[in-house]
Design a protein around this motif. Structure first.
Motif, PDB file in Angstrom:
ATOM      1  N   PHE B 270       1.008  -1.458  -0.043  1.00 45.08           N
ATOM      2  CA  PHE B 270      -0.241  -0.065   0.090  1.00 45.08           C
ATOM      3  C   PHE B 270       0.802   1.197   0.025  1.00 45.08           C
ATOM      4  CE2 PHE B 270      -3.373  -2.913   1.312  1.00 45.08           C
ATOM      5  CZ  PHE B 270      -4.349  -2.387   0.649  1.00 45.08           C
ATOM      6  N   THR B 440      -4.976  -0.893  -9.877  1.00 46.69           N
ATOM      7  CA  THR B 440      -6.149  -1.365  -9.435  1.00 46.69           C
ATOM      8  C   THR B 440      -6.673  -2.873  -9.882  1.00 46.69           C
ATOM      9  OG1 THR B 440      -7.073   0.843  -9.761  1.00 46.69           O
ATOM     10  CG2 THR B 440      -8.541  -0.768  -9.315  1.00 46.69           C
ATOM     11  N   MET B 443      -4.440  -5.417  -8.144  1.00 41.35           N
ATOM     12  CA  MET B 443      -5.030  -5.675  -6.714  1.00 41.35           C
ATOM     13  C   MET B 443      -6.451  -6.688  -6.817  1.00 41.35           C
ATOM     14  SD  MET B 443      -3.396  -3.425  -4.493  1.00 41.35           S
ATOM     15  CE  MET B 443      -4.543  -3.905  -3.177  1.00 41.35           C
ATOM     16  N   THR B 447      -7.369 -10.099  -5.058  1.00 40.11           N
ATOM     17  CA  THR B 447      -8.048 -10.337  -4.170  1.00 40.11           C
ATOM     18  C   THR B 447      -9.202 -11.123  -4.648  1.00 40.11           C
ATOM     19  OG1 THR B 447      -7.759  -7.784  -3.638  1.00 40.11           O
ATOM     20  CG2 THR B 447      -9.670  -9.192  -2.378  1.00 40.11           C
ATOM     21  N   MET B 655      -9.143  -6.770   2.471  1.00 37.20           N
ATOM     22  CA  MET B 655      -8.234  -6.533   1.641  1.00 37.20           C
ATOM     23  C   MET B 655      -9.070  -5.894   0.383  1.00 37.20           C
ATOM     24  SD  MET B 655      -4.977  -7.335   1.781  1.00 37.20           S
ATOM     25  CE  MET B 655      -4.413  -8.031   0.013  1.00 37.20           C
ATOM     26  N   SER B 659      -8.512  -2.322  -1.270  1.00 34.99           N
ATOM     27  CA  SER B 659      -7.866  -2.263  -2.641  1.00 34.99           C
ATOM     28  C   SER B 659      -9.084  -1.447  -3.405  1.00 34.99           C
ATOM     29  CB  SER B 659      -7.358  -3.724  -3.274  1.00 34.99           C
ATOM     30  OG  SER B 659      -8.499  -4.642  -2.855  1.00 34.99           O
ATOM     31  N   LEU B 662      -8.432   2.163  -2.551  1.00 39.37           N
ATOM     32  CA  LEU B 662      -6.838   2.246  -3.347  1.00 39.37           C
ATOM     33  C   LEU B 662      -7.194   2.520  -4.855  1.00 39.37           C
ATOM     34  CD1 LEU B 662      -4.043   2.487  -2.299  1.00 39.37           C
ATOM     35  CD2 LEU B 662      -3.867   0.218  -3.125  1.00 39.37           C
ATOM     36  N   GLY B 663      -7.892   1.562  -5.594  1.00 37.92           N
ATOM     37  CA  GLY B 663      -8.002   1.757  -6.741  1.00 37.92           C
ATOM     38  C   GLY B 663      -8.975   2.995  -7.306  1.00 37.92           C
TER      39      GLY B 663
END
Ligand SMILES: Nc1ncnc2c1ncn2[C@@H]1O[C@H](COP(=O)(O)OP(=O)(O)O)[C@@H](O)[C@H]1O
Ligand SMILES: [Mg+2]
Lengths: 233, 781
Positions: B270, B440, B443, B447, B655, B659, B662-663
């Motif tokens: 991260f 993205t 991840m 996931t 997660m 993610s 994050l994406g």
């Protein structure tokens, strides 16, 4: 003793293979307290000259003496100091910081100057005391340019340099800005060097310097400068 | 406040969304880091305190029988602080359900006991009367045993009636497993009862285990063990187990280690992403701020001052994200520790706040962001005021790469050509957005293939690797032919004898205890595959090792390893590794049963059978047989795995959310930056007569192409992340093979597209609000 002496100044840009001689052996002198206009067609090297005088650019060869001090030999750090302490610059596109108010734009300069005027003082001088808290987007072009002038003089500089300060303004506003620069020059005795390609504006100058293709073709005192308000074009 | 700082503050305020988006990335990184790190520390602290307060032993000695005063004599040894004897007895519980077989371990308790104390949870704190029993809590919960319940147990052919007087936990059975072979806790079918010493004596006579706690003196453990072995030889020492090898403890140590690994690896991912985003963000910012930088320098600001101005932005993100992330992570750590502990069966909790971790995290975040700032804003240095004030010379029009492929270029419609030219003209910007989309997608791919991987892992293991319905273990080994008797008792479709024993495998400095399984040459139960997925036959001689075991021992095909028997008086053997097999669950070595009999064991003898059967009364039919140690049903085992994996599912869910955020942040950031820096360009297009819609459509087309390319780049990126994760999540209990299926790809694509669309919707507002003409008027905006 002239406040500014430019001696055989050359500036060559390299555009790929081609050499562009923006300045070739330009020489001139300016006396303290003069209102100087540099006149010349677009591309004649006016901005290049003014930028070197203002310490914003370096010369390829030649000398620039400001108060007898050669600034062409200064290093990066010394040049910054020179700009910080001696030069007030006014740009064509005002170039105020969009997210600072008028007063704060001036403080931006006074904060780092050794002997500044107060923002209130200079805003008063440019007639914008009531606009101190306005952001540039809330000001007209002329007002923005007046703030920009206030920012330049607030540092209490040795030289006030203006590169086509009226270029982006309409006629009346342009006249007002010129009148303001003239007033500052008269009241404070500061040397003002102003660039224009407009022959009519040159008529208000104490000294007219004509440029063409990177050289000075004429450097003469104007026997009868007119007031800014009398300019017509 | 200095005016440059005022500018900075207002800039952050005016582009809150963007600041927030980077902030979130840092926040998540630090939050995950602090939460996981503190959880790992809390877990260790908790386990250590539990061990200390309830007298976890340093050494466990199993022997036939030993008089009490011989044990007391051991306390004279300088290395030994406490030596305590106890009686440990195997038993079974009688239940109403004939299908279930419940094994028990009975452990004697005595007055003044100092080691291996049960942790009382409810009811009596100690065993008082001879017929009392304290029930281990996992077992009590799984079988719904309550205080006051009667427990009928059978041991040594005799029935005993006990009364459950209390329920407690034990540091010895945090993981309740009957033996290392069980791999998973199964508290329904295996439990522990703490009983009185008096009762234990009537069942088994003398003490048969010694628990030892070391003194503070420094000494060599191996030496002590061999001395003890010698001294206690007359009492029939069968096994000496170090604390680190104790079943429950060794699993917990492994879990904690893997928690440590994950707690370092995930946050780093991260933070790396955060740093990369920051670098690009600042690089774009500096590029767009050319004029502003020029003015600052013209006014007389030094390079350093202007540089610092931009680094402060990065530091602000680093500090804000770091501090809030650390605080949130600390709060989360408490909850996570509680959650983990539930799963760990530890009845106490030690949650501390580590200021050093918080401080370290904030510092780390600032340094990381500061460094990102240095790299991202280095463009400031090359801006000279004179050049910055000039309107940028138009870039020399160059033919883009696609134009070199005329067949492709000719086919494009005009707007398509424009879009392509735009994409290629500003390669860095395109790369930035593309990177965002790729990360993205990576991840998401990672996931979304985790849950499937776990299901697949269990399913594949029991349907491809090992095909059987039951795995039956005998208490004492029997002649292979004798196993045929089972066919009279249950309906057997197919039966195959096997030998399974734990051995110590040694190679160089590495030692591992693992079961070697001896199977028939043409076993129908196992189908081995090598690391390339090709079928592998069982060699006549030598060993097959599961890849995981090979990794633990650091050996490869062709190496020779030492095989040490735990059985008394068997010589060490040196065997060649003939091949490595993929094995998802557990670690094992395999051998031809004949060879195993000859070299490690006895000829023609087995200690268990695999059977295929449709009979569903196997358990009850085998109950009366005295030689059955355990009956493992594959169906039940699979269900147990499901349960065991629930914890992993929670982690994956967390997660996934992270993610997703994050994406979204990356795509949002990159789109906002891309649009922001193109205001002038858009204004020019507007003036040329393009409508807002047309411009928007063009941006969307550009984004679509980048998204598609990003997904393509994201595939290898995701695979890379998968292979790293595979390594991090691999434990002795399972090996995750992360091979994303089409479904994972689909899910990742959908999720990525949703992120992109979400970010586009957010930026759409921004585009609509853009004053196109204003952008042309004022160049410092
Ligand atoms: N950074 C540069 N690179 C190349 N050529 C330049 C650069 N700056 C100015 N020039 C060239 O130098 C000449 C003088 O420019 P300038 O001083 O801006 O003229 P003016 O201000 O009189 O219009 C022009 O021909 C211009 O194209
Ligand atoms: Mg010019």
């Amino acid at each position: 003793m002239p406040i500014l002496t430019v001696d055989n100044l050359c500036k060559t840009y390299l555009m790929g293979e081609v050499e562009v001689h923006a300045l070739s052996n330009a020489s001139l002198t300016v006396e303290e307290g003069e209102f100087v206009v540099i006149l010349g067609p677009s591309g004649s090297g006016k901005s290049t000259l003014l930028n070197i005088i203002g310490g914003m650019d370096t010369a390829t060869s030649g000398q620039v003496l400001v108060n007898e001090k050669n600034i062409t030999s200064l290093n990066e750090k010394q040049l910054t100091n020179y700009r910080r302490n001696q030069i007030g610059f006014v740009f064509q596109f005002y170039n105020l910081m969009a997210n600072l108010t008028a007063a704060e734009n001036i403080e931006l300069a006074t904060e780092i100057a050794p002997d500044p005027l107060t923002p209130a003082e200079v805003l008063e001088a440019v007639g914008l005391s009531d606009r101190a808290e306005h952001f540039p987007s809330q000001l007209s072009g002329g007002e923005q340019q007046r703030v920009s002038i206030a920012r330049a003089i607030a540092k209490n500089p040795l030289l006030l340099l203006a590169d086509e300060p009226t270029g982006a303004l309409d006629f009346n506003t342009g006249i007002a800005v010129l009148a303001l620069l003239r007033k500052i020059n008269r009241q404070t005795g500061k040397t003002v060097i102003l660039i224009t390609h407009n022959l009519d504006i040159a008529r208000m100058a104490d000294r007219i310097i004509k440029m063409k293709s990177g050289t000075i073709i004429e450097n003469a005192l104007n026997p009868a400068p007119i007031a800014a308000e009398e300019i017509r074009w | 406040m200095k005016k440059t700082d005022t500018m900075l503050y207002r800039m952050v305020k005016n582009s809150k969304g963007q600041f927030f988006a980077v902030f979130m990335i840092v926040f998540i990184g630090i939050c995950v880091f602090v939460a996981m790190n503190m959880t790992a520390r809390n877990m260790r602290d908790t386990v250590n305190e539990y061990y200390r307060d309830y007298g976890f032993a340093d050494l466990f000695i199993e022997l036939d029988a030993i008089p009490e005063q011989k044990i007391a004599e051991l306390e004279q040894w300088p290395q030994i602080a406490i030596a305590e004897g106890r009686i440990v007895i195997d038993a079974t519980l009688n239940t109403d359900d004939p299908e279930s077989r419940v094994n028990l371990t009975l452990i004697s308790q005595k007055d003044g006991q100092k080691l291996l104390l049960p942790f009382p949870l409810s009811g009596a704190k100690q065993v008082k009367e001879a017929g009392d029993a304290l029930v281990l809590n996992q077992f009590a919960a799984a079988r719904a045993i309550q205080i006051g319940d009667k427990l009928q147990i059978r041991t040594g052919g005799l029935l005993y009636n006990l009364k459950a007087t209390g329920i407690g936990a034990s540091s010895e059975f945090i993981y309740l497993m009957e033996s290392a072979q069980s791999m998973l806790p199964d508290p329904q079918d295996y439990g522990v009862l703490f009983i009185s010493q008096a009762l234990a004596r009537t069942m088994a006579g003398a003490d048969n285990q010694i628990a030892i706690s070391y003194s503070d003196a420094s000494f060599d453990e191996e030496e002590l063990i061999s001395d003890l072995k010698e001294r206690l030889a007359p009492y029939g020492v069968t096994n000496i187990i170090k604390a680190k090898d104790q079943l429950s403890n060794s699993i917990i140590t492994q879990e904690l280690d893997s928690l440590d690994t994950v707690s370092q690896y995930v946050p780093l991912l991260f933070l790396t992403v955060a740093a990369l985003v920051l670098i690009m963000l600042l690089a774009r910012l500096v590029k767009n701020d050319r004029v502003k930088i020029g003015i600052l320098k013209a006014v007389g600001y030094t390079n350093g001052e202007v540089f610092l101005h931009y680094i402060k932005y990065a530091l602000a993100v680093g500090f804000a994200g770091g501090l809030t992330g650390a605080v949130a992570g600390t709060a989360l750590a408490g909850a996570m520790t509680r959650m983990y502990l539930q799963y760990f069966n530890i009845p106490m909790i030690v949650v501390s706040y580590y200021p050093a971790v918080i401080g370290g995290a904030v510092l780390f975040s600032c340094i990381m962001c500061g460094a990102a700032g240095l790299i991202g804003a280095r463009g400031v240095l090359s801006v000279t005021p004179a050049k910055a004030m000039q309107s940028e010379a138009p870039k020399v029009g160059k033919r883009i790469f696609l134009q070199k492929l005329p067949w492709l270029w000719q086919g494009l419609p005009f707007s398509g050509k424009l879009v392509c030219k735009n994409l290629f003209r500003n390669k860095k910007r395109t790369a930035f957005v593309l990177f965002g989309v790729a990360v993205t997608f990576g991840m998401m791919l990672f996931t979304s293939c985790m849950p499937g991987a776990i299901d697949q892992m269990v399913l594949k293991f029991y349907s491809e690797f090992q095909k059987m319905d039951y795995n039956i273990s005998f208490k004492t080994p029997i002649k292979a032919a004798a196993a045929n008797d089972l066919k009279h008792i249950i309906d057997i479709d197919y039966m195959e004898g096997r030998v399974e024993f734990p051995f110590e495998l040694e190679s160089g400095h590495k030692k591992e205890t693992a079961n070697i399984i001896g199977i028939a040459k043409n076993s129908r139960v196992y189908s081995f595959k090598d690391t390339d997925g090709k079928p592998l036959a069982l060699p006549d001689d030598g060993l097959l090792l599961s890849t995981n075991l090979a990794k633990l021992l650091n050996v490869k095909q062709g190496d020779i390893i030492k095989v040490k028997s735990y059985l008394q008086g068997r010589p060490d053997r040196y065997l060649r590794i003939e091949g490595l097999v993929q094995q998802a669950l557990g670690i094992n070595a395999y051998m031809n049963i004949q060879q195993m009999g000859e070299q490690l064991w006895e000829k023609n003898v087995i200690n268990g059978v695999y059977i295929l059967t449709a009979d569903d009364e196997v358990n009850s039919k085998l109950r009366p047989l005295s030689n059955i140690a355990s009956v493992q049903s594959v169906r039940e085992t699979m269900a147990m795995y499901e349960q065991y994996m629930q914890m992993t599912y929670i982690s994956i869910f967390v997660m996934l959310i992270f993610s997703g955020i994050l994406g979204f942040c990356i795509v949002y950031n990159s789109t906002v930056i891309a649009i922001g820096e193109r205001q002038t360009e858009f204004s020019a297009l507007r003036i040329l007569g393009f409508s807002r819609r047309e411009i928007l459509k063009m941006i969307l087309q550009e984004n679509n192409i980048i998204t598609i390319c990003g997904i393509i780049v994201g595939i290898p990126l995701g695979m890379l992340m998968l292979s790293y994760t595979q390594a991090a999540f691999t434990t002795k209990i399972y090996t995750i093979a992360l091979n994303p299926g089409p479904l994972a790809f689909l899910a990742a694509t959908i999720f990525t597209v949703l992120c992109v669309v979400g970010a586009e919707l957010m930026t759409y507002k921004k585009i609509n609000k853009l004053d196109f003409l204003d952008a042309l008027k004022n160049r410092t905006n």
